[in-house]
Design an enzyme around this catalytic site. Structure first.
Site, PDB file in Angstrom:
ATOM      1  N   HIS A 112       1.192  -0.704  -0.015  1.00  0.00           N
ATOM      2  CA  HIS A 112       0.067   0.617  -0.226  1.00  0.00           C
ATOM      3  C   HIS A 112       0.774   1.209   0.052  1.00  0.00           C
ATOM      4  CE1 HIS A 112      -3.779  -2.047   1.889  1.00  0.00           C
ATOM      5  NE2 HIS A 112      -3.368  -2.327  -0.192  1.00  0.00           N
ATOM      6  N   CYS A 123       4.933  13.409 -13.001  1.00  0.00           N
ATOM      7  CA  CYS A 123       5.867  13.268 -14.048  1.00  0.00           C
ATOM      8  C   CYS A 123       6.416  11.890 -14.251  1.00  0.00           C
ATOM      9  CB  CYS A 123       7.046  14.210 -14.536  1.00  0.00           C
ATOM     10  SG  CYS A 123       7.966  14.005 -13.341  1.00  0.00           S
TER      11      CYS A 123
HETATM   12  P1  OAD Z   1      -8.186  -2.464   9.727  1.00  0.00           P
HETATM   13  O1  OAD Z   1      -7.574  -1.795  10.636  1.00  0.00           O
HETATM   14  O2  OAD Z   1      -9.211  -2.617   9.278  1.00  0.00           O
HETATM   15  O3  OAD Z   1      -7.819  -3.696  11.281  1.00  0.00           O
HETATM   16  C1  OAD Z   1      -6.738  -3.493  12.711  1.00  0.00           C
HETATM   17  C2  OAD Z   1      -6.654  -5.185  12.877  1.00  0.00           C
HETATM   18  O4  OAD Z   1      -5.593  -5.490  13.973  1.00  0.00           O
HETATM   19  C3  OAD Z   1      -8.044  -5.893  13.138  1.00  0.00           C
HETATM   20  O5  OAD Z   1      -8.856  -6.868  13.177  1.00  0.00           O
HETATM   21  C4  OAD Z   1      -8.043  -5.906  15.090  1.00  0.00           C
HETATM   22  O6  OAD Z   1      -8.682  -7.013  15.615  1.00  0.00           O
HETATM   23  C5  OAD Z   1      -6.379  -6.419  15.222  1.00  0.00           C
HETATM   24  N1  OAD Z   1      -5.385  -5.449  16.057  1.00  0.00           N
HETATM   25  C6  OAD Z   1      -5.407  -4.518  17.094  1.00  0.00           C
HETATM   26  N2  OAD Z   1      -5.076  -4.922  17.744  1.00  0.00           N
HETATM   27  C7  OAD Z   1      -4.105  -5.655  17.530  1.00  0.00           C
HETATM   28  C8  OAD Z   1      -2.558  -6.251  18.487  1.00  0.00           C
HETATM   29  N3  OAD Z   1      -2.149  -5.172  19.743  1.00  0.00           N
HETATM   30  N4  OAD Z   1      -1.920  -6.864  17.849  1.00  0.00           N
HETATM   31  C9  OAD Z   1      -2.503  -7.882  16.100  1.00  0.00           C
HETATM   32  N5  OAD Z   1      -3.847  -7.311  15.822  1.00  0.00           N
HETATM   33  C10 OAD Z   1      -4.409  -6.299  16.667  1.00  0.00           C
HETATM   34  O7  OAD Z   1      -6.198  -2.444   9.255  1.00  0.00           O
HETATM   35  P2  OAD Z   1      -6.148  -3.264   7.867  1.00  0.00           P
HETATM   36  O8  OAD Z   1      -6.336  -4.656   7.833  1.00  0.00           O
HETATM   37  O9  OAD Z   1      -5.317  -4.237   7.911  1.00  0.00           O
HETATM   38  O10 OAD Z   1      -5.439   0.696   3.480  1.00  0.00           O
HETATM   39  O11 OAD Z   1      -6.427  -2.680   7.463  1.00  0.00           O
HETATM   40  C11 OAD Z   1      -6.317  -3.055   5.480  1.00  0.00           C
HETATM   41  C12 OAD Z   1      -6.179  -1.472   4.887  1.00  0.00           C
HETATM   42  O12 OAD Z   1      -7.265  -1.162   5.545  1.00  0.00           O
HETATM   43  C13 OAD Z   1      -5.336  -0.565   5.314  1.00  0.00           C
HETATM   44  O13 OAD Z   1      -3.253  -0.848   4.676  1.00  0.00           O
HETATM   45  C14 OAD Z   1      -5.182   0.797   4.963  1.00  0.00           C
HETATM   46  C15 OAD Z   1      -6.729   0.549   5.043  1.00  0.00           C
HETATM   47  O14 OAD Z   1      -8.167   1.458   4.051  1.00  0.00           O
HETATM   48  C16 OAD Z   1      -4.737   1.729   2.806  1.00  0.00           C
HETATM   49  O15 OAD Z   1      -4.808   3.123   2.848  1.00  0.00           O
HETATM   50  C17 OAD Z   1      -5.180   1.524   1.285  1.00  0.00           C
END
Ligand code: OAD
Length: 238
Positions: A112, A123
């Site tokens: 990402h 450019c």
């Molecule tokens: P999310 O915010 O959707 O999910 C975060 C996850 O981390 C959740 O399932 C939580 O339960 C978990 N979590 C919280 N604390 C934690 C800990 N201490 N250890 C392990 N896990 C924990 O984030 P992503 O799945 O990464 O994209 O989101 C995917 C994409 O959505 C991001 O990269 C971003 C967003 O929109 C873009 O901006 C393109």
């Protein structure tokens, strides 16, 4: 603990949850970024065309938060694992922070994009390192070509980076571990299904992800607490 053999090839996918214990907010859930900001206003090509200053305000705020954060034991454990496995570990992150690199990981596929890089929206100048904040009164930066300098981020509606390599490595992994990702954003949410029965599939995080049924094993704990013990790491992470 996971026993690894000499023939194992490990694919690790990380999401916002791995940086949560470092103080970087996740996107969904309590206190999540998408609770306070609208994706279509700050993280899409349309948002950039409509209000680039607002987009830079959002990413400047995220640069500030990420610059103040430090890697936690989960990032350090993965850096130690890389030193042990070399290219038998492939680390793919949806995160745009640089905490994996600051923990010592050398090869990180940032599908990402990267928060501390910018590029021209016009450019072909390659993305470049950029730690500056562009928020009022600082104007939206311009490239020498006259185009606008934008964050090097994959916005909604854009194609993620390094996908050819990622799909290739997914085909050959024997262990797939997803850490701290809610399993709702594509294409990353489908990686586990692509790996299918060919590999051992593991999820690490305190809550069940949306794609939970695709994982054979789930460790519902915080990444920083379990990762240092999940792999047979020789010596302590540094
Ligand atoms: P999310 O915010 O959707 O999910 C975060 C996850 O981390 C959740 O399932 C939580 O339960 C978990 N979590 C919280 N604390 C934690 C800990 N201490 N250890 C392990 N896990 C924990 O984030 P992503 O799945 O990464 O994209 O989101 C995917 C994409 O959505 C991001 O990269 C971003 C967003 O929109 C873009 O901006 C393109």
């Amino acid at each position: 603990m996971l026993e690894l053999s000499q023939s194992d090839r490990v694919f690790v996918l990380t999401g916002a949850g791995i940086s949560a214990e470092s103080g970087i907010p996740t996107f969904r859930g309590v206190g999540g970024l998408w609770r306070n900001y609208r994706i279509e206003e700050v993280a899409s090509p349309n948002a950039w065309h409509r209000d680039p200053a607002l987009v830079w305000e959002f990413y400047s705020m995220r640069r500030r938060v990420a610059a103040e954060a430090n890697p936690n034991p989960a990032h350090l454990a993965l850096a130690t694992l890389e030193r042990q496995l070399g290219n038998r570990l492939f680390l793919c992150t949806q995160n745009v922070d640089n905490l994996h690199e600051r923990a010592g990981s050398r090869r990180v596929a940032h599908m990402h994009g990267e928060l501390f890089k910018s590029r021209c929206d016009t450019c072909q100048r390659p993305p470049f390192s950029d730690h500056l904040l562009y928020q009022p009164p600082t104007p939206v930066p311009r490239c020498q070509c006259g185009g606008r300098v934008r964050p090097h981020i994959c916005w909604f509606g854009e194609v993620p980076f390094e996908m050819d390599t990622i799909f290739q490595v997914l085909q050959h992994c024997t262990i797939f571990v997803a850490i701290g990702t809610s399993g709702v954003v594509e294409p990353a949410a489908s990686f586990v299904a692509l790996v299918g029965q060919k590999a051992r599939t593991i999820y690490v995080g305190p809550e069940e992800p949306a794609n939970r049924s695709a994982f054979a094993e789930r460790y519902l704990e915080k990444a920083g607490e379990i990762l240092p013990h999940l792999f047979p790491l020789e010596g302590k992470p540094d």
